[in-house]
Enzyme design. Structure first.
Site, PDB file in Angstrom:
ATOM      1  N   HIS A 146      40.852  55.961  42.668  1.00 54.18           N
ATOM      2  CA  HIS A 146      40.761  56.921  43.776  1.00 54.18           C
ATOM      3  C   HIS A 146      42.131  57.528  44.137  1.00 54.18           C
ATOM      4  O   HIS A 146      42.268  58.741  44.285  1.00 54.18           O
ATOM      5  CB  HIS A 146      40.157  56.263  45.018  1.00 54.18           C
ATOM      6  CG  HIS A 146      38.835  55.591  44.759  1.00 54.18           C
ATOM      7  ND1 HIS A 146      37.905  56.095  43.886  1.00 54.18           N
ATOM      8  CD2 HIS A 146      38.285  54.444  45.251  1.00 54.18           C
ATOM      9  CE1 HIS A 146      36.841  55.297  43.872  1.00 54.18           C
ATOM     10  NE2 HIS A 146      37.056  54.287  44.680  1.00 54.18           N
TER      11      HIS A 146
ATOM     12  N   GLU B 210      41.145  50.800  54.791  1.00 51.39           N
ATOM     13  CA  GLU B 210      39.790  50.409  55.203  1.00 51.39           C
ATOM     14  C   GLU B 210      39.899  49.320  56.258  1.00 51.39           C
ATOM     15  O   GLU B 210      40.770  48.442  56.145  1.00 51.39           O
ATOM     16  CB  GLU B 210      39.021  49.849  54.011  1.00 51.39           C
ATOM     17  CG  GLU B 210      38.789  50.853  52.907  1.00 51.39           C
ATOM     18  CD  GLU B 210      37.952  50.238  51.802  1.00 51.39           C
ATOM     19  OE1 GLU B 210      36.731  50.390  51.851  1.00 51.39           O
ATOM     20  OE2 GLU B 210      38.524  49.597  50.907  1.00 51.39           O
TER      21      GLU B 210
ATOM     22  N   ARG C  65      16.291  43.765  34.746  1.00 47.21           N
ATOM     23  CA  ARG C  65      15.635  42.501  34.392  1.00 47.21           C
ATOM     24  C   ARG C  65      14.614  42.113  35.448  1.00 47.21           C
ATOM     25  O   ARG C  65      13.662  41.397  35.148  1.00 47.21           O
ATOM     26  CB  ARG C  65      16.682  41.389  34.274  1.00 47.21           C
ATOM     27  CG  ARG C  65      17.780  41.684  33.269  1.00 47.21           C
ATOM     28  CD  ARG C  65      18.947  40.727  33.420  1.00 47.21           C
ATOM     29  NE  ARG C  65      19.440  40.720  34.795  1.00 47.21           N
ATOM     30  CZ  ARG C  65      20.425  39.947  35.252  1.00 47.21           C
ATOM     31  NH1 ARG C  65      21.027  39.123  34.416  1.00 47.21           N
ATOM     32  NH2 ARG C  65      20.807  39.991  36.507  1.00 47.21           N
TER      33      ARG C  65
ATOM     34  N   ASP D 117      34.131  58.870  39.728  1.00 48.28           N
ATOM     35  CA  ASP D 117      35.054  58.407  40.763  1.00 48.28           C
ATOM     36  C   ASP D 117      34.557  59.111  42.014  1.00 48.28           C
ATOM     37  O   ASP D 117      34.740  60.325  42.173  1.00 48.28           O
ATOM     38  CB  ASP D 117      36.493  58.833  40.456  1.00 48.28           C
ATOM     39  CG  ASP D 117      37.458  58.309  41.506  1.00 48.28           C
ATOM     40  OD1 ASP D 117      37.125  58.387  42.704  1.00 48.28           O
ATOM     41  OD2 ASP D 117      38.537  57.824  41.141  1.00 48.28           O
ATOM     42  N   HIS D 118      33.896  58.371  42.895  1.00 47.18           N
ATOM     43  CA  HIS D 118      33.160  59.062  43.955  1.00 47.18           C
ATOM     44  C   HIS D 118      34.091  59.826  44.912  1.00 47.18           C
ATOM     45  O   HIS D 118      33.644  60.704  45.638  1.00 47.18           O
ATOM     46  CB  HIS D 118      32.222  58.107  44.700  1.00 47.18           C
ATOM     47  CG  HIS D 118      32.889  57.186  45.665  1.00 47.18           C
ATOM     48  ND1 HIS D 118      33.510  56.029  45.267  1.00 47.18           N
ATOM     49  CD2 HIS D 118      33.034  57.235  47.016  1.00 47.18           C
ATOM     50  CE1 HIS D 118      34.000  55.416  46.328  1.00 47.18           C
ATOM     51  NE2 HIS D 118      33.724  56.131  47.406  1.00 47.18           N
TER      52      HIS D 118
ATOM     53  N   LYS E 276      33.863  63.893  47.289  1.00 41.48           N
ATOM     54  CA  LYS E 276      34.023  64.111  48.724  1.00 41.48           C
ATOM     55  C   LYS E 276      34.431  65.569  48.970  1.00 41.48           C
ATOM     56  O   LYS E 276      35.281  66.103  48.253  1.00 41.48           O
ATOM     57  CB  LYS E 276      35.094  63.168  49.293  1.00 41.48           C
ATOM     58  CG  LYS E 276      34.657  61.689  49.286  1.00 41.48           C
ATOM     59  CD  LYS E 276      35.706  60.800  49.896  1.00 41.48           C
ATOM     60  CE  LYS E 276      35.399  59.335  49.692  1.00 41.48           C
ATOM     61  NZ  LYS E 276      34.442  58.761  50.621  1.00 41.48           N
TER      62      LYS E 276
HETATM   63  P1  NDP Z   1      24.907  44.645  41.668  1.00 39.21           P
HETATM   64  O1  NDP Z   1      25.690  43.389  41.568  1.00 39.21           O
HETATM   65  O2  NDP Z   1      24.027  44.854  42.833  1.00 39.21           O
HETATM   66  O3  NDP Z   1      24.091  44.760  40.299  1.00 39.21           O
HETATM   67  C1  NDP Z   1      23.201  45.829  40.008  1.00 39.21           C
HETATM   68  C2  NDP Z   1      22.065  45.298  39.172  1.00 39.21           C
HETATM   69  O4  NDP Z   1      22.563  44.927  37.901  1.00 39.21           O
HETATM   70  C3  NDP Z   1      21.433  44.035  39.742  1.00 39.21           C
HETATM   71  O5  NDP Z   1      20.455  44.343  40.696  1.00 39.21           O
HETATM   72  C4  NDP Z   1      20.876  43.394  38.517  1.00 39.21           C
HETATM   73  O6  NDP Z   1      19.625  43.984  38.190  1.00 39.21           O
HETATM   74  C5  NDP Z   1      21.832  43.796  37.440  1.00 39.21           C
HETATM   75  N1  NDP Z   1      22.784  42.689  37.206  1.00 39.21           N
HETATM   76  C6  NDP Z   1      23.561  42.058  38.100  1.00 39.21           C
HETATM   77  N2  NDP Z   1      24.315  41.124  37.531  1.00 39.21           N
HETATM   78  C7  NDP Z   1      24.014  41.150  36.237  1.00 39.21           C
HETATM   79  C8  NDP Z   1      24.466  40.414  35.123  1.00 39.21           C
HETATM   80  N3  NDP Z   1      25.397  39.469  35.241  1.00 39.21           N
HETATM   81  N4  NDP Z   1      23.942  40.698  33.936  1.00 39.21           N
HETATM   82  C9  NDP Z   1      23.029  41.652  33.819  1.00 39.21           C
HETATM   83  N5  NDP Z   1      22.555  42.384  34.846  1.00 39.21           N
HETATM   84  C10 NDP Z   1      23.044  42.141  36.035  1.00 39.21           C
HETATM   85  O7  NDP Z   1      25.929  45.839  41.505  1.00 39.21           O
HETATM   86  P2  NDP Z   1      26.116  47.114  42.409  1.00 39.21           P
HETATM   87  O8  NDP Z   1      24.821  47.802  42.555  1.00 39.21           O
HETATM   88  O9  NDP Z   1      26.896  46.744  43.605  1.00 39.21           O
HETATM   89  O10 NDP Z   1      27.104  47.977  41.513  1.00 39.21           O
HETATM   90  C11 NDP Z   1      26.676  48.588  40.325  1.00 39.21           C
HETATM   91  C12 NDP Z   1      27.854  49.229  39.645  1.00 39.21           C
HETATM   92  O11 NDP Z   1      28.409  50.174  40.535  1.00 39.21           O
HETATM   93  C13 NDP Z   1      28.977  48.257  39.312  1.00 39.21           C
HETATM   94  O12 NDP Z   1      29.584  48.671  38.116  1.00 39.21           O
HETATM   95  C14 NDP Z   1      29.933  48.411  40.487  1.00 39.21           C
HETATM   96  O13 NDP Z   1      31.254  48.086  40.121  1.00 39.21           O
HETATM   97  C15 NDP Z   1      29.783  49.890  40.782  1.00 39.21           C
HETATM   98  N6  NDP Z   1      30.107  50.238  42.158  1.00 39.21           N
HETATM   99  C16 NDP Z   1      29.421  49.687  43.188  1.00 39.21           C
HETATM  100  C17 NDP Z   1      29.718  50.020  44.483  1.00 39.21           C
HETATM  101  C18 NDP Z   1      28.959  49.451  45.617  1.00 39.21           C
HETATM  102  O14 NDP Z   1      29.271  49.820  46.744  1.00 39.21           O
HETATM  103  N7  NDP Z   1      27.959  48.590  45.385  1.00 39.21           N
HETATM  104  C19 NDP Z   1      30.819  50.987  44.805  1.00 39.21           C
HETATM  105  C20 NDP Z   1      31.450  51.538  43.627  1.00 39.21           C
HETATM  106  C21 NDP Z   1      31.093  51.161  42.372  1.00 39.21           C
HETATM  107  P3  NDP Z   1      18.530  43.204  37.332  1.00 39.21           P
HETATM  108  O15 NDP Z   1      18.726  41.737  37.593  1.00 39.21           O
HETATM  109  O16 NDP Z   1      17.258  43.736  37.858  1.00 39.21           O
HETATM  110  O17 NDP Z   1      18.802  43.580  35.932  1.00 39.21           O
HETATM  111  C1  BG6 Z   2      34.905  51.667  46.101  1.00 40.09           C
HETATM  112  C2  BG6 Z   2      35.581  50.340  46.163  1.00 40.09           C
HETATM  113  O1  BG6 Z   2      35.202  52.317  44.901  1.00 40.09           O
HETATM  114  O2  BG6 Z   2      35.381  52.475  47.172  1.00 40.09           O
HETATM  115  C3  BG6 Z   2      35.337  49.666  47.495  1.00 40.09           C
HETATM  116  O3  BG6 Z   2      35.068  49.514  45.127  1.00 40.09           O
HETATM  117  C4  BG6 Z   2      35.737  50.570  48.628  1.00 40.09           C
HETATM  118  O4  BG6 Z   2      36.056  48.450  47.578  1.00 40.09           O
HETATM  119  C5  BG6 Z   2      35.094  51.931  48.457  1.00 40.09           C
HETATM  120  O5  BG6 Z   2      35.305  49.976  49.831  1.00 40.09           O
HETATM  121  C6  BG6 Z   2      35.639  52.899  49.490  1.00 40.09           C
HETATM  122  O6  BG6 Z   2      34.906  54.086  49.419  1.00 40.09           O
HETATM  123  P1  BG6 Z   2      34.804  55.042  50.692  1.00 40.09           P
HETATM  124  O7  BG6 Z   2      34.036  56.205  50.177  1.00 40.09           O
HETATM  125  O8  BG6 Z   2      34.100  54.256  51.740  1.00 40.09           O
HETATM  126  O9  BG6 Z   2      36.210  55.354  51.069  1.00 40.09           O
END
Ligand code: NDP
Ligand code: BG6
Length: 514
Positions: A262, A238, A61, A199-200, A204
């Protein structure tokens, strides 16, 4: 038998050639894209693993001209890549990077994206595979998937190896019901072999090595069972707190965030039966069989097989850190757990009666993930005098991170004219043997998805089977609310009840070295 090795196989990069590909990241302005996805693409490109015809599209967006998205990506690389930024190298991707502003709910925005890709394909005169990366909060997975289907983006080149693919981020649902619903939405728009549930932990190096350790060495498999193993521990600790992710975490908690995915993956790889081949389906079949054999967890506030905790103010590396309830975006009276310990029993021929203790928590004493296999005491030991013989049962410790490697703890004679014993550690360290430059999990996983290899991704039934085990626990806690939620000091190893969980069986958590 010849004592030589066969000639080495051709290098994997030659075997694993990525076809012309466009990756489309939904949620490209977000945290995951910045910290993990763009740096992973950068490092793949640095290693010449991206094809010449590689295109990067951001979608979201936020209103971002192509040039601004390109510039942001450079900043992300400089901030988060494991290797230094090389402008020349990245310029090939940079010149093929685009951003489309759009709403996840609006079909016409997806049709515009499709038209752009059709035009690109026509222009280069080659078919391109599309890899969609759902990096948005899960609330928008559904409309995104539906619009990918309805726009025809999901079905491009279906039936060929260039068929569109979709990577879906965690969390994969909140419980069994929502995971099942999400699977139904996905499979309505995509065939299962187009779907890559991430599942990252599976990306690893040390986790990938579990299969090799177990099944490419002949010494472990004969003793990998109830006859030799006393108990198994899996720790994913962690030292960080919830940071800026309080809004997400307070709705989630440690069981959903770490255990369901995980830890269950680590458990299934360490405990499953040998697969009949390295075919992804054969491996995933064994993982599912193992998950299905785990017994329902005994639930009780006192004396159950599950402990949950929440951190309070404490010290991490000498610095004072706030308690969970004082973190940003946390409900003041929250009973969300930041620590979970579980005792799991696996009802099959290999493991019947061997407890698997797993634990994961935030703000613990240090960041460490490891699996410890505790073997039984030697039968009828010759060395019985406790004053002379400091004997311990053997333990194999697999250090997942950091300081990746493994350690075998055995008894040894102390040099000298007397016969005395002492436990010693045989260490293997990845950094010492292979150097410290190992790829990040997201590099391997994105590469595998581009190559249509889903071995390191979760199948729908794996996710659902794991939820089937976890959902009754979540429901129980929902009823108990604060009752039974233990507090622990930030910087400790979790609540004392987690220690008692093992003491009740005359076991204890391994003392993890500093
Ligand atoms: P963010 O909260 O940073 O959201 C990513 C993007 O999604 C935003 O920049 C925004 O982009 C869009 N967005 C955010 N909220 C909404 C909303 N309510 N409705 C529609 N669009 C929205 O998320 P992350 O990047 O942290 O995570 C992305 C995915 O990865 C999630 O599913 C999260 O659970 C998963 N994840 C994240 C990790 C992390 O370390 N960040 C680790 C493991 C998994 P825009 O406004 O431009 O559309
Ligand atoms: C993510 C969790 O999946 O794994 C986080 O949402 C957590 O809460 C992370 O911190 C841990 O990943 P790593 O690779 O740092 O062990």
């Amino acid at each position: 038998m010849p004592d030589t090795h066969p000639a080495s196989a051709p290098s994997s990069s030659k075997l694993r050639e990525v076809p012309p590909t466009a990756i489309i990241i939904f949620g490209a302005s977000g945290d995951l894209t910045a910290r993990k996805l763009i740096p992973a693409l950068y490092n793949l490109n640095l290693d010449n693993l991206l094809p010449t015809d590689f295109y990067l599209f951001g979608f979201g967006r936020s209103s971002l001209p192509d040039s601004e998205f390109q510039q942001l990506n450079i900043t992300h690389i400089k901030d988060f890549s494991r290797r230094l930024f090389n402008a020349d190298k990245w310029s090939t991707v940079q010149s093929k990077t685009y951003y489309q502003t759009g709403s996840y709910e609006t079909l016409s925005d997806f049709i515009i994206l499709k038209e752009k890709i059709d035009a690109l394909e026509k222009n280069i005169g080659k078919p391109i595979q599309l890899l969609f990366y759902l990096s948005t909060p899960p609330t928008v997975f559904k409309p995104t998937l539906e619009n990918l289907g309805n726009s025809g983006l999901a079905s491009r080149h279906l039936g060929t190896k260039l068929a569109s693919k979709v990577i879906i981020e965690k969390p994969f649902g909140r419980d069994l019901g929502s995971a099942h619903d999400l699977n139904a939405i996905i499979t309505h728009q995509f065939q299962e072999n187009q779907v890559f549930r991430i599942d990252h932990y599976l990306g690893k190096e040390t986790v990938q090595d579990l299969l090799i350790l177990r099944f490419a060495n002949s010494i472990f498999e004969p003793i990998w069972n109830l006859n030799y193993v006393n108990y198994v521990e899996i720790t994913v600790a962690e030292s960080l707190g919830v940071g800026k992710r309080g809004g997400y975490y307070d709705q989630s908690g440690a069981l959903r965030d770490m255990i369901q995915n995980h830890i269950m993956q680590l458990l299934s790889l360490i405990a499953m039966e040998p697969p009949i081949s390295t075919d992804p389906e054969d491996i995933r079949n064994e993982k599912v069989k193992l998950l299905k054999a785990i017994q329902p967890v005994k639930l009780a506030v006192d004396g159950g097989d599950v402990v949950r905790g929440q951190y309070e103010e404490g010290l991490i590396a000498g610095e004072k850190v706030p308690g969970y309830l004082q973190e940003a975006d946390i409900y003041p009276n929250s009973y969300t757990e930041t620590f979970v310990a579980l005792k799991l029993l696996i009802n099959n021929w290999r493991w019947n009666g061997v407890p698997f203790y797993v634990r994961s928590g935030k703000r613990m004493a240090r960041r460490v993930s490891e699996i410890a296999i505790h073997f039984k005491y030697p039968h009828g030991s010759l060395f019985k005098e406790a004053s002379k013989y400091d004997l311990i049962p053997n333990t194999l410790v697999i250090q997942i991170q950091p300081d990746e490697g493994s350690t075998l703890i055995i008894n040894c004679k102390v040099p000298g004219l007397e016969t005395r014993t002492q436990p010693i550690k045989m260490h293997f360290r990845y950094a010492t043997t292979f150097g410290s430059e190992t790829p990040e999990a997201y590099e391997r996983l994105i590469l595998d998805a581009m190559l249509h290899d889903n071995t390191l991704f979760i199948r729908s039934d794996e996710a659902e089977t794991s939820w089937k085990l976890c959902t009754p626990i979540l429901n129980f806690w929902q009823e108990c609310k604060h009752h039974g939620l233990e507090k622990y000091t930030a910087g400790s190893w979790g609540p004392t009840t987690a220690t008692e969980l093992l003491w009740n069986d005359k076991h204890e958590w391994r003392k993890i070295d500093a």
